[in-house]
Design an enzyme around this catalytic site. Structure first.
Site, PDB file in Angstrom:
ATOM      1  N   ASP A 198       9.652  -6.500  -4.482  1.00  0.00           N
ATOM      2  CA  ASP A 198       8.714  -7.006  -3.469  1.00  0.00           C
ATOM      3  C   ASP A 198       8.843  -8.516  -3.416  1.00  0.00           C
ATOM      4  O   ASP A 198       9.073  -9.164  -4.443  1.00  0.00           O
ATOM      5  CB  ASP A 198       7.273  -6.612  -3.819  1.00  0.00           C
ATOM      6  CG  ASP A 198       6.331  -6.826  -2.646  1.00  0.00           C
ATOM      7  OD1 ASP A 198       5.952  -5.841  -2.000  1.00  0.00           O
ATOM      8  OD2 ASP A 198       5.989  -8.011  -2.354  1.00  0.00           O
ATOM      9  N   ARG A 222       9.664   0.314   9.551  1.00  0.00           N
ATOM     10  CA  ARG A 222       9.814  -0.219  10.906  1.00  0.00           C
ATOM     11  C   ARG A 222      11.255  -0.094  11.329  1.00  0.00           C
ATOM     12  O   ARG A 222      12.146  -0.302  10.493  1.00  0.00           O
ATOM     13  CB  ARG A 222       9.485  -1.721  10.901  1.00  0.00           C
ATOM     14  CG  ARG A 222       8.027  -2.068  10.812  1.00  0.00           C
ATOM     15  CD  ARG A 222       7.308  -1.544  12.016  1.00  0.00           C
ATOM     16  NE  ARG A 222       5.934  -1.963  12.044  1.00  0.00           N
ATOM     17  CZ  ARG A 222       5.453  -2.841  12.911  1.00  0.00           C
ATOM     18  NH1 ARG A 222       6.227  -3.406  13.796  1.00  0.00           N
ATOM     19  NH2 ARG A 222       4.178  -3.137  12.914  1.00  0.00           N
ATOM     20  N   GLU A 281      13.029   2.218  19.918  1.00  0.00           N
ATOM     21  CA  GLU A 281      12.029   3.250  20.178  1.00  0.00           C
ATOM     22  C   GLU A 281      11.440   2.970  21.546  1.00  0.00           C
ATOM     23  O   GLU A 281      11.161   1.808  21.845  1.00  0.00           O
ATOM     24  CB  GLU A 281      10.921   3.222  19.116  1.00  0.00           C
ATOM     25  CG  GLU A 281      11.394   3.739  17.774  1.00  0.00           C
ATOM     26  CD  GLU A 281      10.263   3.840  16.739  1.00  0.00           C
ATOM     27  OE1 GLU A 281       9.093   3.999  17.128  1.00  0.00           O
ATOM     28  OE2 GLU A 281      10.574   3.770  15.551  1.00  0.00           O
ATOM     29  N   GLY A 293       4.897   9.086  10.684  1.00  0.00           N
ATOM     30  CA  GLY A 293       4.466   8.816   9.306  1.00  0.00           C
ATOM     31  C   GLY A 293       2.957   8.890   9.111  1.00  0.00           C
ATOM     32  O   GLY A 293       2.465   9.445   8.128  1.00  0.00           O
ATOM     33  N   ALA A 294       2.216   8.349  10.049  1.00  0.00           N
ATOM     34  CA  ALA A 294       0.759   8.276   9.880  1.00  0.00           C
ATOM     35  C   ALA A 294       0.049   9.497  10.469  1.00  0.00           C
ATOM     36  O   ALA A 294      -1.161   9.624  10.346  1.00  0.00           O
ATOM     37  CB  ALA A 294       0.239   7.024  10.569  1.00  0.00           C
ATOM     38  N   HIS A 310       8.674   8.942  14.441  1.00  0.00           N
ATOM     39  CA  HIS A 310       7.604   7.990  14.076  1.00  0.00           C
ATOM     40  C   HIS A 310       6.251   8.691  13.883  1.00  0.00           C
ATOM     41  O   HIS A 310       5.257   8.353  14.532  1.00  0.00           O
ATOM     42  CB  HIS A 310       7.491   6.882  15.131  1.00  0.00           C
ATOM     43  CG  HIS A 310       6.937   5.609  14.559  1.00  0.00           C
ATOM     44  ND1 HIS A 310       7.283   4.368  15.008  1.00  0.00           N
ATOM     45  CD2 HIS A 310       6.046   5.383  13.550  1.00  0.00           C
ATOM     46  CE1 HIS A 310       6.639   3.440  14.325  1.00  0.00           C
ATOM     47  NE2 HIS A 310       5.878   4.040  13.432  1.00  0.00           N
ATOM     48  N   ARG A 358       0.820  -1.217   0.000  1.00  0.00           N
ATOM     49  CA  ARG A 358       0.000   0.000   0.000  1.00  0.00           C
ATOM     50  C   ARG A 358       0.852   1.265   0.000  1.00  0.00           C
ATOM     51  O   ARG A 358       0.663   2.162  -0.834  1.00  0.00           O
ATOM     52  CB  ARG A 358      -0.908   0.011   1.241  1.00  0.00           C
ATOM     53  CG  ARG A 358      -2.060  -0.950   1.179  1.00  0.00           C
ATOM     54  CD  ARG A 358      -2.796  -0.970   2.499  1.00  0.00           C
ATOM     55  NE  ARG A 358      -1.972  -1.559   3.531  1.00  0.00           N
ATOM     56  CZ  ARG A 358      -2.149  -2.781   4.031  1.00  0.00           C
ATOM     57  NH1 ARG A 358      -3.172  -3.504   3.630  1.00  0.00           N
ATOM     58  NH2 ARG A 358      -1.361  -3.258   4.952  1.00  0.00           N
ATOM     59  N   ILE A 359       1.795   1.362   0.946  1.00  0.00           N
ATOM     60  CA  ILE A 359       2.574   2.601   1.059  1.00  0.00           C
ATOM     61  C   ILE A 359       3.580   2.707  -0.086  1.00  0.00           C
ATOM     62  O   ILE A 359       3.726   3.772  -0.698  1.00  0.00           O
ATOM     63  CB  ILE A 359       3.277   2.687   2.436  1.00  0.00           C
ATOM     64  CG1 ILE A 359       2.219   2.696   3.543  1.00  0.00           C
ATOM     65  CG2 ILE A 359       4.155   3.934   2.521  1.00  0.00           C
ATOM     66  CD1 ILE A 359       2.774   2.630   4.961  1.00  0.00           C
TER      67      ILE A 359
END
Ligand code: NAD
Length: 318
Positions: free
Chosen positions: A176, A245, A274, A294-295, A292, A156-157
């Protein structure tokens, strides 16, 4: 029916749930009191982000609980298999933050090619005493247009990153483990669009040919995806971004590659340790850093809230 959104939910999600007859509680209940709060208040749905843990105790002791929802991606904080084995619905919103993460990748890329991350550190200290020196230090910027962007992990990303890269005029290559190709729809504000088919390539080819490499794979069972042998394959002066990640890149190998000038810059949103990243990574002048996030856009929070609300309505109102 009652929803406890223990780590919050967007106003749009609350509105949609309320208009469908749900009561939404956004009180933050302390971890050790979640189970008793659910039982006392007869909660049907527990929504969390990453803070609240949905452990066996909650699953075993809360018979009223029908749905457990994670706003965002990754369900490390939920005992997913156990919850499902006990008849609970477990839902998440994996697609809602893809665009936000992809845009952050380009924030790091633009920062890296024009040294913004370093200039933002040196300008407050030397901007008035050494303006011309800094101007010279940051003179060799690079443009993204026409360069090759290598995407590792074409889910997706990865595909959102491809869409933006194509829009910028970059050549996009991808690797991939499972996906052979993807049709990327590059769309414009006025409804026009073009489709571009991208066949994936072996990871070694992407590492060898890319000017910039960005990682979009999930947490791996064993080992790093990018370690010393992979850095050896890369072009000199490559830029590398990790917003997937921590633990995907070996940070020790990365620091070595930055110091040996193999890697021109790195953009990191995620870290091996983290929430206490290695100080050598934090202090490195060639690393663009974000904690962190990103979202973390308003738009993604909105999409997450709505996506959760729609799934809850589908499960409990049909
Ligand atoms: P996805 O499942 O849609 O895509 C991941 C892709 O990686 C899959 O197509 C898979 O086949 C491929 N893959 C797995 N291992 C691989 C390997 N070793 N080599 C090559 N390809 C491999 O996932 P997504 O939604 O695109 O998310 C990608 C990553 O981004 C995840 O790790 C997710 O946790 C992370 N993420 C980070 C943030 C952030 O805040 N920075 C936000 C959301 C997601």
């Amino acid at each position: 029916m009652k929803v406890l959104a223990n780590d919050g939910i967007s106003p749009s999600g609350i509105k949609l749930l309320e208009s469908n007859g749900f009561e939404v509680i956004t009180t933050k209940v302390a971890q050790e009191q979640v189970a008793s709060y659910i039982n006392k208040n007869d909660i049907d749905v527990l929504l969390v982000r990453s803070a609240t843990k949905v452990n066996k105790e909650i699953i075993d002791h809360c018979p009223s609980l029908k749905v457990i929802g994670r706003g965002g991606v990754g369900m490390d904080n939920i005992e997913v298999d156990y919850a499902r084995s006990q008849g609970k619905n477990v839902i998440s919103t994996p697609a809602s933050s893809s665009e936000s993460v992809a845009e952050l990748v380009f924030a790091h890329l633009f920062s890296g090619v024009r040294f913004l991350h370093d200039a933002n550190r040196t300008m407050p200290l030397e901007g008035d005493s050494n303006f011309n020196g800094l101007k010279k230090a940051y003179a060799n910027g690079i443009e993204l247009r026409g360069k090759t962007l290598g995407i590792i992990g074409f889910g997706r990303i990865g595909r959102e990153v491809a869409r933006i890269g194509l829009g910028l005029g970059m050549r996009v290559i991808a690797a991939d483990k499972f996906i052979g190709y993807a049709e990327i729809k590059v769309d414009f504000y006025n409804g026009q669009f073009i489709n571009v088919k991208i066949d994936t390539e072996p990871i070694e080819d992407v590492l060898k040919h890319a000017d910039f490499i960005t990682l979009h794979v999930p947490a791996q069972e064993n080992g790093y995806v990018i370690d010393e042998p992979e850095f050896d394959l890369m072009k000199k002066n490559v830029g590398i971004i990790n917003a997937s990640r921590g633990g995907i890149i070996n940070e020790v190998a990365l620091l070595k590659a930055l110091d040996s000038e193999k890697v021109l810059f790195a953009g990191l949103d995620v870290f091996e340790e983290e929430p206490t990243p290695a100080v050598q990574v934090l202090m490195h002048p060639k690393v663009s850093l974000t904690p962190h996030i990103g979202a973390a856009t308003m738009e993604a929070q909105d999409r997450i809230g709505i996506e959760l609300a729609e799934q809850i309505i589908g499960l409990l109102k049909s």
